[in-house]
Scaffold this motif. Structure first.
Motif, mmCIF file in Angstrom:
data_model
loop_
_atom_site.group_PDB
_atom_site.id
_atom_site.type_symbol
_atom_site.label_atom_id
_atom_site.label_comp_id
_atom_site.label_asym_id
_atom_site.label_seq_id
_atom_site.Cartn_x
_atom_site.Cartn_y
_atom_site.Cartn_z
ATOM 1 N N SER A 115 -6.038 4.026 1.321
ATOM 2 C CA SER A 115 -6.375 2.638 1.652
ATOM 3 C C SER A 115 -5.158 1.826 2.066
ATOM 4 C CB SER A 115 -7.039 1.954 0.450
ATOM 5 O OG SER A 115 -8.250 2.594 0.117
ATOM 6 N N LEU A 116 -3.994 2.184 1.534
ATOM 7 C CA LEU A 116 -2.783 1.420 1.848
ATOM 8 C C LEU A 116 -2.387 1.520 3.320
ATOM 9 C CD1 LEU A 116 -0.668 2.165 -1.353
ATOM 10 C CD2 LEU A 116 -1.492 -0.083 -0.614
ATOM 11 N N ALA A 117 -3.005 2.455 4.047
ATOM 12 C CA ALA A 117 -2.748 2.540 5.489
ATOM 13 C C ALA A 117 -3.138 1.229 6.173
ATOM 14 C CB ALA A 117 -3.520 3.713 6.090
ATOM 15 N N ALA A 118 -4.199 0.582 5.677
ATOM 16 C CA ALA A 118 -4.626 -0.699 6.256
ATOM 17 C C ALA A 118 -3.592 -1.787 5.990
ATOM 18 C CB ALA A 118 -5.981 -1.110 5.676
ATOM 19 N N VAL A 119 -2.957 -1.739 4.813
ATOM 20 C CA VAL A 119 -1.914 -2.709 4.479
ATOM 21 C C VAL A 119 -0.671 -2.451 5.335
ATOM 22 C CG1 VAL A 119 -0.494 -3.645 2.609
ATOM 23 C CG2 VAL A 119 -2.829 -2.877 2.127
ATOM 24 N N LEU A 120 -0.380 -1.186 5.581
ATOM 25 C CA LEU A 120 0.763 -0.821 6.415
ATOM 26 C C LEU A 120 0.605 -1.376 7.820
ATOM 27 C CD1 LEU A 120 3.412 0.797 6.595
ATOM 28 C CD2 LEU A 120 2.046 2.804 7.210
#
Length: 203
Positions: A115-120
């Motif tokens: 999910s942190l890919a979206a934050v990246l």
């Protein structure tokens, strides 16, 4: 002597009635005194605290950059995006199970790593911190997996329950809200995981 006996009975009664007594899946009475297990718990308590601090730092960035600071103001958008909290019901007191709790923490870390890919994408200028967070989540998951194997614990598999691919954000604002919600959910997840590890360290 009679008074001392009454005190001992009360203490034993309190211990036997403790809500955490039903810890399934591992001989935790023996493990509680195992130095390697205690070292694992204390090291990963510190590691979890460090990850929580990094998530909090990113939450502050999202708040400062996009003025998204309060989750209760985003409930309608949250329902549309369908970004849900990863479950950790086996890490809570009434239904605590060591095997299942460790498995849920490990599976949840894997989900938040993705999910942190979206934050990246949302915070390219803070890519270093996001990537460090992803690496730490992967390493903590690996630590737990290794410890489960060392203890002879079975890995428990849970249904995905909406943890599939992230929604396609239809606007920049949705993407910003999505990143905010992912971090807020991850922080709650880490707080529960931290409490579970801390409880085991105190057995």
């Amino acid at each position: 002597m009679c008074s001392l006996t009454r005190v001992l009975v009360l203490v034993l009664g309190a211990l036997l009635g403790a809500p955490w007594r039903a810890l399934h899946g591992a001989p935790l009475a023996e493990l509680s005194g195992d130095q390697d297990f205690q070292l694992f718990l204390h090291k990963n308590l510190e590691f979890t605290r460090k990850i929580k601090g990094d998530v909090a730092a990113l939450q502050r960035v999202v708040c400062d950059t996009f003025q998204l600071c309060k989750e209760e103001e985003l409930l309608l958008v949250q329902q549309d995006l369908r970004i849900t909290q990863v479950a950790l019901e086996h890490c809570h007191r009434p239904s605590f199970q060591a095997e299942a709790c460790f498995s849920q923490i490990r599976n949840g870390l894997h989900a938040y790593h993705s999910s942190l890919a979206a934050v990246l994408e949302l915070l390219p200028s803070h890519a270093g911190l996001v990537e460090t967070l992803q690496l730490d989540a992967a390493n903590l998951s690996s630590n737990i997996q290794q410890q489960m194997e060392d203890l002879g614990l079975d890995t428990v598999t849970f249904p995905a329950e909406g943890r599939g691919p992230l929604p396609a954000f239809s606007s920049r604002f949705q993407h910003q809200v999505g990143g905010f919600l992912i971090l807020a959910n991850f922080q709650r997840f880490l707080e529960t995981a931290y409490r579970a590890l801390r409880h085991l360290a105190r057995l």
